[in-house]
Design a protein around this motif. Structure first.
Motif, short mmCIF file in Angstrom:
data_model
loop_
_atom_site.label_atom_id
_atom_site.label_comp_id
_atom_site.label_asym_id
_atom_site.label_seq_id
_atom_site.Cartn_x
_atom_site.Cartn_y
_atom_site.Cartn_z
N LYS A 45 3.79 -5.79 1.77
CA LYS A 45 3.27 -6.88 2.60
C LYS A 45 3.90 -8.47 2.01
N SER A 103 1.01 -1.11 -0.04
CA SER A 103 0.05 0.17 -0.05
C SER A 103 0.72 1.07 0.02
N SER A 104 0.37 2.34 -0.49
CA SER A 104 0.78 3.59 -0.53
C SER A 104 -0.04 4.80 -0.52
N THR A 148 4.59 0.58 1.71
CA THR A 148 4.35 -0.40 2.77
C THR A 148 4.29 -2.00 1.91
N THR A 151 7.90 -0.82 5.51
CA THR A 151 7.81 0.36 4.78
C THR A 151 9.20 0.77 4.43
N GLU A 199 5.20 -6.53 7.82
CA GLU A 199 5.11 -5.57 6.58
C GLU A 199 6.29 -4.82 6.86
N GLU A 227 -4.09 4.27 -5.15
CA GLU A 227 -5.28 3.58 -4.84
C GLU A 227 -4.97 2.27 -4.56
N SER A 228 -4.29 1.40 -5.13
CA SER A 228 -4.04 0.10 -4.85
C SER A 228 -2.57 -0.27 -5.26
N VAL A 229 -1.97 -1.44 -4.94
CA VAL A 229 -0.68 -1.92 -5.15
C VAL A 229 -0.60 -3.15 -5.58
#
Length: 156
Positions: free
Chosen positions: A123, A58-59, A121, A131, A129, A63-65
């Motif tokens: 996963k 995520s960042s 971040t 970052t 997790e 909106e999505s990774v």
């Protein structure tokens, strides 16, 4: 040894074991121009722990990774998502680089400007997790200097 000391020592050993997980380094992204809604992030991943997988992230800039790979299909190079994640075998270094595995930022909230930085971040299936700070580079900053065009056939 008293029970309290054993509990504290066990906790310290677990914390030390957790430190030997996957390490991300040299994270960078290509700059994007206004109107581009996705961007790629590249880095080195070192796994000194049992086999794992990079499964997403995520960042705040997207909106999505997703984790993607390049594949040859019908004579064309295209990107595709890796829903099972990128395998990270034990005691290996995996390079995410242009034309290969990469982290895809989807739905960019603003262009990625050369010289800026943003948090990402990562996963993993097993590791905690993590970052990382991603540096945005211009084409002239990229190691290797290979030309890359953002005209991919993209499937999900």
């Amino acid at each position: 040894m008293k029970l309290k000391q054993i509990v504290i020592l066990s906790g310290l050993l677990l914390a030390a074991a957790a430190q030997a997980e996957v390490r991300a380094s040299q994270a960078w992204a290509r700059f994007t121009v206004p109107g581009m809604n996705s961007g790629g992030v590249f880095m080195q991943l070192e796994n000194g722990s049992p086999a794992d997988a990079l499964i997403g992230g995520s960042s705040p800039v997207a909106e999505s990774v997703e984790i993607h790979e390049h594949v040859m299909a019908g004579g064309n190079m295209r990107m595709q998502a890796m829903p099972q994640g990128l395998p990270l075998p034990t005691n290996t270094r995996t390079e995410l680089k242009p034309g290969s595995y990469h982290v895809m930022l989807i739905g960019l909230k603003q262009p990625l400007t050369a010289g800026s930085r943003f948090p990402l971040t990562l996963k993993f299936r097993h590791a905690p997790e993590q970052t990382v700070q991603v540096e945005v580079k211009s084409p002239s900053d990229e190691a290797g200097g290979g030309q890359h065009h953002h005209h991919h056939h993209h499937t999900h």
